[in-house]
Design an enzyme around this catalytic site. Structure first.
Site, PDB file in Angstrom:
ATOM      1  N   GLU A 230       3.648  -2.528 -11.317  1.00 24.84           N
ATOM      2  CA  GLU A 230       3.795  -2.394  -9.859  1.00 24.84           C
ATOM      3  C   GLU A 230       3.005  -3.499  -9.151  1.00 24.84           C
ATOM      4  O   GLU A 230       3.478  -4.084  -8.179  1.00 24.84           O
ATOM      5  CB  GLU A 230       3.300  -0.999  -9.454  1.00 24.84           C
ATOM      6  CG  GLU A 230       3.649  -0.598  -8.035  1.00 24.84           C
ATOM      7  CD  GLU A 230       3.133   0.800  -7.704  1.00 24.84           C
ATOM      8  OE1 GLU A 230       2.454   1.418  -8.562  1.00 24.84           O
ATOM      9  OE2 GLU A 230       3.398   1.270  -6.584  1.00 24.84           O
TER      10      GLU A 230
ATOM     11  N   TYR B 143       7.725   7.359  -8.268  1.00 21.11           N
ATOM     12  CA  TYR B 143       8.595   7.335  -7.070  1.00 21.11           C
ATOM     13  C   TYR B 143      10.006   7.785  -7.464  1.00 21.11           C
ATOM     14  O   TYR B 143      10.918   6.951  -7.581  1.00 21.11           O
ATOM     15  CB  TYR B 143       8.653   5.926  -6.479  1.00 21.11           C
ATOM     16  CG  TYR B 143       7.295   5.280  -6.220  1.00 21.11           C
ATOM     17  CD1 TYR B 143       6.418   5.794  -5.259  1.00 21.11           C
ATOM     18  CD2 TYR B 143       6.898   4.150  -6.929  1.00 21.11           C
ATOM     19  CE1 TYR B 143       5.185   5.202  -5.023  1.00 21.11           C
ATOM     20  CE2 TYR B 143       5.661   3.550  -6.702  1.00 21.11           C
ATOM     21  CZ  TYR B 143       4.811   4.081  -5.743  1.00 21.11           C
ATOM     22  OH  TYR B 143       3.594   3.491  -5.509  1.00 21.11           O
TER      23      TYR B 143
ATOM     24  N   ASP C 111       0.941  -0.119   2.465  1.00 17.76           N
ATOM     25  CA  ASP C 111       0.368   1.139   2.946  1.00 17.76           C
ATOM     26  C   ASP C 111      -1.122   1.125   3.316  1.00 17.76           C
ATOM     27  O   ASP C 111      -1.489   1.493   4.409  1.00 17.76           O
ATOM     28  CB  ASP C 111       0.584   2.234   1.898  1.00 17.76           C
ATOM     29  CG  ASP C 111       2.054   2.410   1.536  1.00 17.76           C
ATOM     30  OD1 ASP C 111       2.898   1.671   2.073  1.00 17.76           O
ATOM     31  OD2 ASP C 111       2.350   3.288   0.718  1.00 17.76           O
TER      32      ASP C 111
END
Ligand code: 2M8
Length: 463
Positions: free
Chosen positions: A421, A50, A188
């Site tokens: 993450e 990212y 998401d």
């Protein structure tokens, strides 16, 4: 708008009283934020996966910077709001002009924000993310109230404009803010969106054809990311919204994905509460913010609480409920709730579905459901940001034991597996990218002790 960095006001040294192991973790967390800091005054979520600025990431990251360098925390938020659109929306991604245009997909050439009159000079995406920023701004102020007051005066109008946009352009008949893309939820590929997504028509290439090179798959195991079919639908949804110049009044009546999400609205209500506190500092009126916070909270309780499941659920345009038992259904614990609802959320969190009390943070999806996948992104893995939000909620309700359990689970997952993450909520292994900024940032906040309940607040028996 942003002030000079002022890094090191508090220094990288851990607060007094941490154990040697926690002090080491603290230094390592500061190291992650340091490495991910960009000279422009913001932090990448991850160097390779990212490589731009993300909206709600910056809010969580600012909470972590506030513990080390409140100057950087303020810059983090102010640099994000420098890319706010003139209609008030705060974009999900602000593209770094110094990063290769194809380093992330979909990048600036796909979003084409330069063609949009309301968009800023810097290129951005055209959608939003959960509005946790006013809450972050309040936490940042509290860490360093001296310069923090001037910061609040600068950022308050932008925070109000962000909320006004959601209430003006994105509110449904129930009084809930709606999202037009799963990326707007931050969760998401959560199973919560499966029903609505199933009816999104995909592009001409066929259901699994993504019109572009998925850069994410260069960096992370495909089994831990959304599928190509998910991406085909994500892209189709952006194209549908972009066709209308990202104008909600034109796009929403026919848009294939319009969902009211409990997590998004909880953060909106929580941030309205923060705006009320900020208003008091900057000499504005707190009452309109308190009123809005209550309205959103009441709408959430009235329309989204599923009494049989004992949790909150997302609703599509025609009232179709998304899958129950996403972590998003537990996050409303951040708000004052009627006691029976609070008790049900706690039962769910503590039961086999979310297993609060295990050695790992809360899963993003019900561990007992057939759709649960312990390593695929938001379909099961434990994420530090959602557990941190629940932790803040437990603290608000004075639930000391539960808060301590979740705090320990968070810290031990990171100590065991690093600043990953996300984590397998059963095995505790780390997944997704490494050196992930919000994992490091929120670990700092947790280590600093913000999770220790200070008071036993009033519980509402009814609203
Ligand atoms: C993830 O989402 C982005 C799209 O916004 C992606 O998959 O490329 C999500 O975890 C989201 O919540 C997060 O803000 C973003 C950056 O960390 O990554």
């Amino acid at each position: 708008m942003a002030e000079p960095a002022g890094y090191g006001e508090f220094g990288a040294s851990p607060p007094a009283g941490l154990s040697a192991a926690d002090a080491q973790l603290w230094r390592a967390a500061v190291g992650v934020l340091e490495r991910n800091w960009e000279q422009g005054g913001w932090t990448v979520p991850s160097r390779r996966l990212y490589p731009h600025q993300w909206s709600w990431d910056s809010a969580f990251i600012a909470v972590g910077w506030a513990r080390v360098s409140p100057g950087r925390a303020r810059q983090e938020l102010e640099s994000l709001f420098a890319a706010q659109w003139s209609d008030g929306r705060v974009p999900q991604i602000v593209f770094n002009p110094a990063t290769a245009r194809d380093a992330y997909f979909p990048g600036p050439d796909f979003w084409r924000s330069r063609k949009i009159p309301e968009a800023p000079e810097l290129e951005t995406s055209g959608i939003v993310q959960p509005p946790v920023h006013a809450s972050a701004a309040w936490i940042v102020y509290r860490a360093d109230p001296g310069p923090g007051a001037a910061f609040l005066r600068r950022i308050y109008p932008a925070l109000c404009a962000q909320h006004d946009y959601l209430l003006r352009c994105r509110t449904n008949a129930d009084g809930m803010a709606v999202i037009v893309h799963p990326w707007e939820s931050g969760l998401d590929n959560s199973p919560s969106w499966d029903t609505e997504l199933a009816s999104v028509p995909v592009g001409e290439g066929g259901p699994d054809t993504v019109p572009g090179h998925r850069r994410d798959l260069d960096h992370v195991n495909p089994g831990e990311r959304p599928t190509d079919l998910d991406y085909a639908r994500y892209i189709a949804l952006v194209e549908a919204y972009r066709e209308h110049g990202y104008r909600d009044a034109d796009a929403l009546p026919t848009h294939p994905f319009v969902v009211a999400d409990p997590l998004f609205n909880t953060l909106l209500a929580w941030s309205e509460e923060a705006l009320a506190k900020i208003a008091r500092v900057v000499g504005a009126r707190p009452r309109p913010h308190r009123r809005r916070a209550t309205q959103v909270r009441d709408a959430l309780v009235e329309h989204h609480y599923d009494a049989a499941a004992g949790t909150f659920v997302a609703l599509g345009r025609d009232g179709r409920a998304g899958a129950a038992h996403s972590i998003g259904g537990i996050v409303p614990i951040l708000l004052d709730l009627p006691t029976p609802i609070l008790d049900s959320l706690l039962r769910n969190a503590g039961g086999p579905r979310f297993a609060l009390g295990d050695r790992v943070p809360l899963p993003s999806y019900d561990r007992t459901c057939p759709g649960f996948d312990s390593t695929r992104y938001w379909r099961g893995p434990a994420w530090v940001n959602t557990s941190w939000l629940v932790l803040r909620g437990l603290r608000r309700h004075g639930l000391r034991d539960e808060a301590a359990m979740l705090r320990d689970a968070l810290v031990s997952a990171v100590r065991r597996s690093g600043f990953r993450e996300y984590f397998d909520p059963i095995a505790g292994t780390g997944h997704g990218c490494t050196d992930f900024s919000w994992t490091a940032a929120l670990t700092l906040d947790v280590l600093a002790g913000a999770d220790v309940p200070r008071r036993r607040p009033r519980r509402l028996s009814r609203i």
